[in-house]
Design an enzyme around this catalytic site. Sequence first.
Site, PDB file in Angstrom:
ATOM      1  N   GLY A   1       0.809  -1.213   0.000  1.00  0.00           N
ATOM      2  CA  GLY A   1       0.000   0.000   0.000  1.00  0.00           C
ATOM      3  C   GLY A   1       0.841   1.261   0.000  1.00  0.00           C
TER       4      GLY A   1
ATOM      5  N   ASP B   1       1.889 -10.945   7.197  1.00  0.00           N
ATOM      6  CA  ASP B   1       2.319 -10.148   6.037  1.00  0.00           C
ATOM      7  C   ASP B   1       3.675  -9.492   6.308  1.00  0.00           C
ATOM      8  OD1 ASP B   1       0.526  -8.701   7.906  1.00  0.00           O
ATOM      9  OD2 ASP B   1       1.157  -6.952   6.756  1.00  0.00           O
TER      10      ASP B   1
HETATM   11  P1  AMP Z   1       2.289  -2.593   8.090  1.00  0.00           P
HETATM   12  O1  AMP Z   1       1.608  -2.384   9.405  1.00  0.00           O
HETATM   13  O2  AMP Z   1       3.295  -1.551   7.760  1.00  0.00           O
HETATM   14  O3  AMP Z   1       2.829  -3.956   7.909  1.00  0.00           O
HETATM   15  O4  AMP Z   1       1.154  -2.400   6.988  1.00  0.00           O
HETATM   16  C1  AMP Z   1       0.015  -3.204   6.896  1.00  0.00           C
HETATM   17  C2  AMP Z   1      -0.724  -2.901   5.607  1.00  0.00           C
HETATM   18  O5  AMP Z   1      -1.154  -1.540   5.572  1.00  0.00           O
HETATM   19  C3  AMP Z   1       0.122  -3.089   4.352  1.00  0.00           C
HETATM   20  O6  AMP Z   1      -0.726  -3.542   3.322  1.00  0.00           O
HETATM   21  C4  AMP Z   1       0.593  -1.692   4.051  1.00  0.00           C
HETATM   22  O7  AMP Z   1       0.920  -1.510   2.702  1.00  0.00           O
HETATM   23  C5  AMP Z   1      -0.614  -0.862   4.451  1.00  0.00           C
HETATM   24  N1  AMP Z   1      -0.238   0.511   4.830  1.00  0.00           N
HETATM   25  C6  AMP Z   1       0.361   0.902   5.984  1.00  0.00           C
HETATM   26  N2  AMP Z   1       0.572   2.235   5.987  1.00  0.00           N
HETATM   27  C7  AMP Z   1       0.102   2.696   4.807  1.00  0.00           C
HETATM   28  C8  AMP Z   1       0.031   3.988   4.208  1.00  0.00           C
HETATM   29  N3  AMP Z   1       0.489   5.086   4.817  1.00  0.00           N
HETATM   30  N4  AMP Z   1      -0.530   4.075   2.986  1.00  0.00           N
HETATM   31  C9  AMP Z   1      -1.000   2.986   2.348  1.00  0.00           C
HETATM   32  N5  AMP Z   1      -0.976   1.759   2.865  1.00  0.00           N
HETATM   33  C10 AMP Z   1      -0.429   1.601   4.074  1.00  0.00           C
HETATM   34 MG    MG Z   2       3.881  -4.732   6.466  1.00  0.00          MG
END
Ligand code: AMP
Ligand code: MG
Length: 533
Positions: A109, A277
């Site tokens: 994302g 993930d």
């Molecule tokens: P994470 O907690 O970083 O592992 O992210 C979990 C999910 O949320 C993943 O699919 C990321 O790509 C998405 N995600 C986290 N932060 C953002 C953001 N600022 N913009 C878009 N997607 C995000």
């Molecule tokens: Mg992640």
Amino acid sequence: MSTTTHSIDQAPFQNSFVDELRGETSLDRRPRQVPGYHYSRVEPTAVPDPHLLAWSEELAAFLGLVRPPERGPAVDVLAGNRLAPSMKPFAARYGGHQFGNWAGQLGDGRAMSLGELTATDGTTWEVQLKGAGPTPYSRRADGRAVLRSSVREFLCSEAMHYLGVPTTRALSLVATGDTVVRDMFYNGNPRPEPGAIVARVAPTFVRFGSFQIFLATGEMDNLRALADYVIRRYYPELGEPSPEVYVSWFKEICRRTAVMIAHWQSVGFVHGVMNTDNMSILGLTIDYGPYGWLEPYDPDWTPNTTDFGGRRYAFGQQPRVALWNLMQLGQALLPLVHDVEQLNPALDVYINTLETTRHEMMLRKLGLTSLNREEDQALFEALEQTLAESEVDMTLFFRRLSHAAPAMLKAPENGEAQWRELLAATAYSMAPNEEQSLLQWLHRYFLRLQQEQASPEAIREKMLAANPKYVLRNYLAQQAIEAAEAGDLSVLNRLMEVLKKPFDEQPEHEELAAKRPDWAREKPGCATLSCSS
Ligand code: AMP
Ligand code: MG
């Protein structure tokens, strides 16, 4: 061996993920489900004023890249304002279990891969921008990253590499010249923060969740294609994919994951968000978010405020959570092997490798060689329990012990006084009964150490090579962030240099190996973090 070096805007990229797997080609950024595909082709969204803040010299040299000036075409590439002609950027589709619950499609994302570079040793490395704008997987978020979290990912991935922990790497840290609004603690106080983009690097960023999504949607062809891609490129030693090879591949994933977890436990690293993930298919530490380093040794500690309720991802839980995550991956791979019985032995590989690796690491940390496994294991467990019941800094304790224990072998008559000094120097507080238990353990350990044949000098060398002096203490990362936000990169640069040699004394940087200062005890960003990056 290639000796040609390039500016990244001119570098020759390959695109195996895009070329070999199924992708959507539309370049449409609107958030959506993407059934039927491994990835979506995307383009980064330009930022107003990209300029370079930090650069990882050694990694760049390994990838055949020259350091770019602060502004210009190379930094434009690292900020997503320009593409090298050979790049085919994509956002990967994946799913995952978040905090134990199936979350459906997640995907890149706020990350996008630009392509792969061939390093000087002939291996290929994917370059990924984190924070380069929205993709179909951004859901309701903006695809951006703030300077705070980018500094943390940049510094920690490099620090982990130099500690010898399997990890993704970080090539560059670029400021965007833009602000991003974040509610740091999800408590109704959003504020604009400087934006940044990290270029991170790994052979591949495929995760457990990359396979889980296809089980969830019943896309068996895509599941098999991704498994075959990963095996052929990253596990070629296993042979051509077949039902037997899928099994040995899963075993190898289990083995590598165990080695990674053993390293984390050995240095006091808490990942903070071990969702499926965020588990690499190569057994690398991936997705540095609300991670932290143990100060007092405390199995219940987590820096992640989002996890304060259940402490699912606390330090002491990490070995168990990795196993649970591997079980979820095993489920996802089941259609490839048909028989659940075949995958179960792989989980034993995880359990056994973890046990053996942790045991061997603890032997090295304590300057011991294998003697009586059960007795030694009991000694280690007693130490963990005694440390957990007191408030002793983990990193300092083992480092001080690396000097003190061999010194004691030379002059045992200094006994008690030297142990007391060690405890005073490493404890944040110490009740008399806690001191007693620690002293008792030290006496027991010293008796065991005296059975070693090696010279005190050799023991000291061995212990110093197993117990880092410098780790990215939570408050140090925060100091680097606060300075960087004020335009001062000196703290970040200094940390980068020092953390390249975490096992060296570097006496001129002694203060970076000190106990956490009192002011940092409860300070947000030091003791507590959220996923809000
Ligand atoms: P994470 O907690 O970083 O592992 O992210 C979990 C999910 O949320 C993943 O699919 C990321 O790509 C998405 N995600 C986290 N932060 C953002 C953001 N600022 N913009 C878009 N997607 C995000
Ligand atoms: Mg992640």
